[in-house]
Each structure stands twice: as structure tokens, then as C-alpha cells.
Design an enzyme around this catalytic site. Structure first.
Site, mmCIF file in Angstrom:
data_model
loop_
_atom_site.group_PDB
_atom_site.id
_atom_site.type_symbol
_atom_site.label_atom_id
_atom_site.label_comp_id
_atom_site.label_asym_id
_atom_site.label_seq_id
_atom_site.Cartn_x
_atom_site.Cartn_y
_atom_site.Cartn_z
ATOM 1 N N LYS A 262 -0.898 -14.217 14.348
ATOM 2 C CA LYS A 262 -0.576 -14.546 12.823
ATOM 3 C C LYS A 262 -1.005 -16.261 12.806
ATOM 4 O O LYS A 262 -0.043 -17.075 13.968
ATOM 5 C CB LYS A 262 1.009 -14.771 12.038
ATOM 6 C CG LYS A 262 -0.222 -15.722 10.840
ATOM 7 C CD LYS A 262 0.960 -15.422 9.354
ATOM 8 C CE LYS A 262 1.082 -16.816 8.473
ATOM 9 N NZ LYS A 262 1.507 -16.821 7.096
ATOM 10 N N ASP A 267 0.363 -24.339 5.803
ATOM 11 C CA ASP A 267 0.860 -22.631 4.874
ATOM 12 C C ASP A 267 1.296 -23.884 3.936
ATOM 13 O O ASP A 267 2.447 -23.557 3.333
ATOM 14 C CB ASP A 267 1.207 -21.757 5.201
ATOM 15 C CG ASP A 267 1.659 -20.693 4.074
ATOM 16 O OD1 ASP A 267 0.522 -21.605 3.137
ATOM 17 O OD2 ASP A 267 2.575 -19.350 4.045
ATOM 18 N N LYS A 274 3.194 -23.853 -2.321
ATOM 19 C CA LYS A 274 4.572 -23.725 -2.368
ATOM 20 C C LYS A 274 5.581 -24.339 -2.586
ATOM 21 O O LYS A 274 5.360 -26.180 -2.952
ATOM 22 C CB LYS A 274 5.127 -23.553 -1.094
ATOM 23 C CG LYS A 274 4.586 -22.764 -0.088
ATOM 24 C CD LYS A 274 5.468 -22.496 1.087
ATOM 25 C CE LYS A 274 4.882 -21.237 1.798
ATOM 26 N NZ LYS A 274 5.653 -19.949 1.816
ATOM 27 N N ASP A 345 -0.900 -17.260 -1.167
ATOM 28 C CA ASP A 345 0.547 -17.509 -0.690
ATOM 29 C C ASP A 345 0.723 -16.290 0.511
ATOM 30 O O ASP A 345 1.928 -16.600 1.674
ATOM 31 C CB ASP A 345 1.050 -17.828 -1.548
ATOM 32 C CG ASP A 345 2.996 -19.278 -0.560
ATOM 33 O OD1 ASP A 345 2.696 -19.111 0.658
ATOM 34 O OD2 ASP A 345 4.081 -18.893 -0.701
ATOM 35 N N ARG A 349 -1.235 -12.450 6.136
ATOM 36 C CA ARG A 349 -1.644 -10.849 5.904
ATOM 37 C C ARG A 349 -3.865 -10.849 5.787
ATOM 38 O O ARG A 349 -4.173 -9.625 6.611
ATOM 39 C CB ARG A 349 -1.312 -9.902 5.026
ATOM 40 C CG ARG A 349 -1.273 -10.298 3.725
ATOM 41 C CD ARG A 349 -0.447 -9.490 2.598
ATOM 42 N NE ARG A 349 1.214 -10.321 2.604
ATOM 43 C CZ ARG A 349 1.938 -10.000 2.411
ATOM 44 N NH1 ARG A 349 1.777 -9.543 0.647
ATOM 45 N NH2 ARG A 349 3.098 -10.855 2.593
HETATM 46 N N1 BES Z 1 4.650 -17.963 6.216
HETATM 47 C C1 BES Z 1 5.121 -17.582 5.043
HETATM 48 C C2 BES Z 1 6.963 -16.491 5.830
HETATM 49 C C3 BES Z 1 7.555 -17.192 6.071
HETATM 50 C C4 BES Z 1 8.145 -18.106 5.210
HETATM 51 C C5 BES Z 1 8.009 -17.850 6.763
HETATM 52 C C6 BES Z 1 9.553 -18.475 5.274
HETATM 53 C C7 BES Z 1 8.666 -18.423 7.822
HETATM 54 C C8 BES Z 1 9.415 -18.667 6.788
HETATM 55 C C9 BES Z 1 3.799 -16.570 4.463
HETATM 56 O O1 BES Z 1 3.026 -16.470 4.105
HETATM 57 C C10 BES Z 1 4.302 -16.635 2.823
HETATM 58 O O2 BES Z 1 4.723 -17.830 2.278
HETATM 59 N N2 BES Z 1 4.927 -15.424 2.558
HETATM 60 C C11 BES Z 1 5.500 -15.709 1.219
HETATM 61 C C12 BES Z 1 4.962 -14.123 0.230
HETATM 62 C C13 BES Z 1 5.002 -13.147 -0.898
HETATM 63 C C14 BES Z 1 4.186 -14.464 -1.561
HETATM 64 C C15 BES Z 1 4.656 -12.025 -0.936
HETATM 65 C C16 BES Z 1 7.212 -15.317 1.159
HETATM 66 O O3 BES Z 1 7.338 -14.563 1.698
HETATM 67 O O4 BES Z 1 7.429 -15.672 -0.015
HETATM 68 ZN ZN ZN Z 2 2.351 -17.641 6.022
HETATM 69 MN MN MN Z 3 2.277 -17.993 2.790
#
Ligand code: BES
Ligand code: ZN
Ligand code: MN
Length: 494
Positions: A262, A267, A274, A345, A349
Site C-alpha cells: 500500500k 491519507d 480525518k 477513508d 483497499r
Molecule cells: N491509513 C488508514 C489506517 C491507519 C490508521 C493506519 C491509523 C495507521 C494508523 C486507513 O486508510 C484508514 O483510514 N482506515 C480506516 C478504515 C475505516 C474508514 C473503515 C480506519 O481504520 O479508521
Molecule cells: Zn490509508
Molecule cells: Mn484512510
């Protein structure tokens, strides 16, 4: 800094600091160490008594010997109990020694460890990794380096002559881990999809790997179009770069594999932005999977195993703008499957969906993806342990064995098909997020939709890519996780 294997004994070695490894159950000095203690007028036994040194794993003690002595300082490092020793114990002991030597401003260091030379495992390699990784400090963004003063110039591994190939291997692996750390540490205004592609190009030209970079137009033309990856890329002012590096051995490869990382250089969450307190300012680390992929490429290109390895990074940023994908948009991935984006967010994936389809088209024997995919995985396993999902038990076992030797922690998680019901979309083939519960599992199930029948492992590395405090071979900041596991796995397949 030079690491050398030598047959010099602790009695003959001269230099700034001599480090001695002590097992918890062998605290009495015997043989050469007893002779050395005599030569140093009982300094070592005094140090053991004064510091109540017990040889416990991770403990160290240091003392000055005197300016006339052939050894200026003695460092003791605890190795724990003999029966609990594993390969990573040597790596972390070496890291602890290197840290003390650095603090003491030693220029020359000798290391004597009670290694049974009959053991077939890669101990000198692990020691080399431990030293180099503990000493690595990222000063690139400081106007003046913090660690001024004397630098370690040479390390002699006593009693290990003939192990030069092991040392080189340790150096090559460490160079890959350090590249991954530097890519993750660098902020999103330094490491972009464009510079990630440039880094891949540098690796390709330095070590003679093949490289192809698919631009946006190329991604549109691949199979049914990489609509998922390009959907994420839409809001960024920077062009997405789909990076494909290939290492081919000279002879016929014993195996063909793909590593997919990835690579979100930032992000923001997209229109599902966020919120403050969500750690948005740490999201430069969201290309940690891609960084480790390139780090592994750098190491593997030097190690030259008889395995064909494809390194894939679908690099972009997840941003906001008038061109951004809207929550609710429907995207079509390269395999034709449609995705209702109920949360922008959950972008990683989406980028991986197309990258996995691409990887499978290469007709490899195994695919491993690694991704800072979910906060839910950090909630489940904490900061130090990555999640592992697999459709193939034998591949999962190979990765777990490689990780054990690398000293990197994984825990296998369930591929609970039933949970995919939470991802059902009323309008498209699937949504990109399910309910909050089991969030790292539904993310893995989502990815599985883009793999047909190739053995596959998914690694959620959201926790261990970053360390808040120094620990083991890691310093605070990017860890370079899981480059060592990937490299060990590829080497074990050769
Ligand atoms: N990059 C984040 C996941 C992440 C969170 C990595 C904290 C490192 C530290 C990912 O893209 C994300 O935002 N995931 C969301 C998914 C949700 C929207 C289903 C999450 O984990 O909140
Ligand atoms: Zn991410
Ligand atoms: Mn994300």
C-alpha cells in the site's frame, strides 16, 4: 563504519570498548573471561557486583577501565537464559551494545558473545543487522545532526572469522530496512508518488532490475481499467504512479512471487476527512507497505536469490478537492467488480484491489500484500504486532517462520467469510467498508475479492511500521517493518 569478523580473542583485542555477552545462568566468569578479568585487575567482577548485573536479557552495564589498559571500557550485555535464546536475541543484544558504544563515544568496538559455532542459523547476520539498525538515526531534516562527536568506526566480531558472507548479508538487509525507514520518515511534501517512482527507478538502475511505471492513462487501459486506484487518485494534484519493479535471477527461477505494498504517500481521508485527533498528521506513514516493498527490493537485488520477484506499489495520495470521489460513488476495479465507496477513508483497499488484480495477471506462485490498512488492526493487536490473513496455510506458515527469524511479530487472524455480509451493497457488487466491529477482518475479506486462486497472504502493518520509543533494533520513528520478514521469506523460497 566497518564490521569485521576476526579470530582475535578477548585477551588480545585492543580498542575503545569491549562488549561481553553474559548468559543469565552463566554469570560466573570462566576460561578466557576469567583470565581477562585478572588482566583487568578484577574490573569485570567488580562491575557485575556493583551493578548487581544478572545477565537478564536487554540489560547492560558499562565501566571505564583506565587509560593505560589495552581496553578503555568494558560493556556487559545480558543475553537472558540459554534455553530461551533465539536468533532475535543476538540481534537485540548487538543493538543494545551498539547503543552503549555510541553513548560512550567509542570509535572502536569489540564484541564477544558465547555463540556455539555449530549452530546452523544466521547469527553473525543478525548481529550485523542489530548493530546497523540501532545506529541508524535519521538526521536528514535537522539543520544540525543531534549525535555530534565521535562516531563508531569499526566493530570486530571476536571469534567469528570466516563469517564475512554473513556480515555482508546483514549489511544488505539493513540497507533495505533503512531505505524503508527513510521513505516512511520523510513527510508527504518530500515523498510523493513521483519521488517513490524515482526511488524505484534508482533501485532498478543501480542493481539492474526491470522497471515499468504505469501512468494514469496506462492504468485506465489495464484490463477493465484500474477504476478503484484511479478513483482514489482523482483529487490529488500529483499524478498517480503504478510502480512495477522486477527482479529476475540469472538461471530459471525456482519460484515466482509478487509483493504488493500500500503506497498512500498521504491519507487525508478524502471527503470523509480525518477529523482532528484522528492522527491525520501521522498519515505520511500510509506508504509504509510500499516503503517496505522497495526496501525488500533493494535487499533482494543484492542478495540475488533464485526467485523471480515482482514489487508492486500503486502510489497516490488520498486528498480533497472539487475533483475528489464522492462518498457513494461507484468505482469499477480492473477485474470488473464494482464498489460502492461508502467511506472515502477506506482508500487503501481500493488501491490494493487493482494492484492485486495486476499481480495475479503475472501468473506468480504467491502474492503477499502489506498495508497500513486499518486502525482496527492496531486496536486488535497493539502497536508491535501485525495482523496476517491467508487463503493458504502453507504460505502463511512460511511467512510466520520467516518472521520468527526476523524478530518481527505477526498474529494470524481469521478470514471469517460470514463477515463479508456486512460489505453487501444494494447497488454495486460490494461496499468498501462494513460495520465498525471486525474492521480489519472485513478489510481482508474485501481484498480477497480481487484474488482468484493464487495463494495469498495479507499483512496489516498499521501498528508496527512506526515506533514512538526506541525498542530492540528500532529507534523512535519509522521501523522498516517488515522488510526483514519479506527478505527472509524470499530467501527461504530460493
Ligand atoms: N491509513 C488508514 C489506517 C491507519 C490508521 C493506519 C491509523 C495507521 C494508523 C486507513 O486508510 C484508514 O483510514 N482506515 C480506516 C478504515 C475505516 C474508514 C473503515 C480506519 O481504520 O479508521
Ligand atoms: Zn490509508
Ligand atoms: Mn484512510
Amino acid at each position: 563504519m566497518q564490521i569485521r569478523a576476526t579470530n582475535t580473542t578477548v585477551l588480545d583485542w585492543t580498542g575503545d570498548a569491549l562488549a561481553i555477552g553474559i548468559l543469565e545462568d552463566a554469570i560466573e566468569l570462566t576460561g578466557e573471561l576469567a583470565q581477562l578479568d585478572e588482566k583487568l585487575a578484577g574490573t569485570i567482577n567488580e562491575l557485575i557486583e556493583e551493578e548487581e548485573f544478572k545477565g537478564k536479557s536487554g540489560t547492560t552495564a558499562v565501566t571505564r577501565v583506565g587509560s593505560k589498559s589495552p581496553v578503555r571500557k568494558v560493556i556487559l550485555v545480558g543475553l537472558g537464559k540459554a534455553e530461551e535464546l533465539k536468533l532475535d536475541s543476538w540481534r537485540t543484544a548487538a543493538a543494545a551494545i551498539a547503543r552503549v558504544a555510541k553513548k560512550e563515544k567509542s570509535k572502536t568496538l569489540g564484541i564477544s558473545l558465547p555463540i556455539n559455532r555449530e549452530e546452523p542459523v544466521h547469527i553473525p547476520q543478525a548481529i550485523t543487522e542489530g548493530i546497523l539498525l540501532a545506529l541508524h538515526q535519521d538526521n536528514r531534516f535537522k539543520s544540525e545532526p543531534e549525535d555530534k562527536g565521535a562516531k563508531l568506526e569499526s566493530v570486530d566480531l571476536l571469534g567469528l572469522s570466516g563469517q564475512d558472507a554473513e556480515i555482508s548479508r546483514g549489511e544488505q538487509i539493513a540497507s533495505g530496512v533503512i531505505l524503508a525507514r527513510e521513505l516512511v520518515n520523510a513527510p508527504a511534501n518530500e515523498v510523493t508518488p513521483v519521488t517513490m517512482a524515482e526511488t524505484a527507478e534508482q533501485i532498478a538502475s543501480e542493481y539492474g532490475l526491470a522497471i515499468e511505471i504505469l501512468e494514469s492513462e496506462d492504468c485506465e487501459k489495464f484490463e477493465q481499467g484500474m477504476g478503484a486506484f484511479l478513483g482514489v487518485a482523482k483529487a490529488s494534484d500529483l499524478p498517480p504512479k503504478f510502480i512495477h519493479l522486477t527482479y529476475k535471477p540469472e538461471g530459471t527461477p525456482k519460484r515466482k512471487i509478487a509483493i504488493v505494498g500500500k503506497s498512500l504517500t498521504f491519507d487525508s481521508g478524502g471527503l470523509n476527512l480525518k477529523v482532528s485527533g484522528s492522527g491525520i498528521e501521522t498519515m505520511k506513514m500510509d506508504m509504509g507497505g510500499g516503503a517496505a516493498t522497495l526496501g525488500a527490493a533493494k535487499a533482494i537485488a543484492q542478495l540475488k536469490p533464485d526467485v523471480e520477484v515482482h514489487f508492486i506499489c500503486a502510489a497516490t495520495e488520498n486528498m480533497i478537492s472539487g475533483k475528489a470521489m464522492h462518498p457513494g460513488d461507484i468505482l469499477k476495479a480492473a477485474n470488473g467488480k464494482t464498489i460502492e465507496v461508502n467511506n472515502t477513508d477506506a482508500e487503501g483497499r481500493l488501491t490494493l484491489a487493482d494492484a492485486l488484480v495486476f499481480a495475479e495477471k503475472l501468473e506468480v506462485d504467491a502474492i503477499v500484500d502489506l498495508a497500513t490498512l486499518t486502525g482496527a488492526c492496531i486496536i486488535a493487536l497493539g502497536d508491535d504486532i501485525a495482523g496476517l490473513w491467508s487463503t493458504d496455510d502453507s504460505l502463511a506458515s512460511q511467512i510466520k517462520a520467516a518472521a520468527e527469524l526476523a524478530g518481527e511479530k505477526f498474529w494470524q487472524m481469521p478470514m471469517e467469510e460470514k463477515y463479508f455480509e456486512g460489505m453487501k451493497s444494494q447497488i454495486a457488487d460490494m461496499k468498501n467498508t462494513g460495520p465498525r466491529a471486525g474492521g480489519s477482518i472485513t478489510a481482508a475479506l474485501f481484498l480477497k475479492q480481487f484474488i482468484k486462486d493464487t495463494p495469498w497472504v495479507h499483512l496489516d502493518i498499521a501498528g508496527p511500521v512506526w515506533a514512538d520509543k526506541e525498542k530492540g533494533v528500532n529507534n523512535s520513528g519509522a521501523t522498516g517493518f517488515p522488510v526483514r520478514t519479506l527478505v527472509n521469506w524470499v530467501m527461504s523460497a530460493a
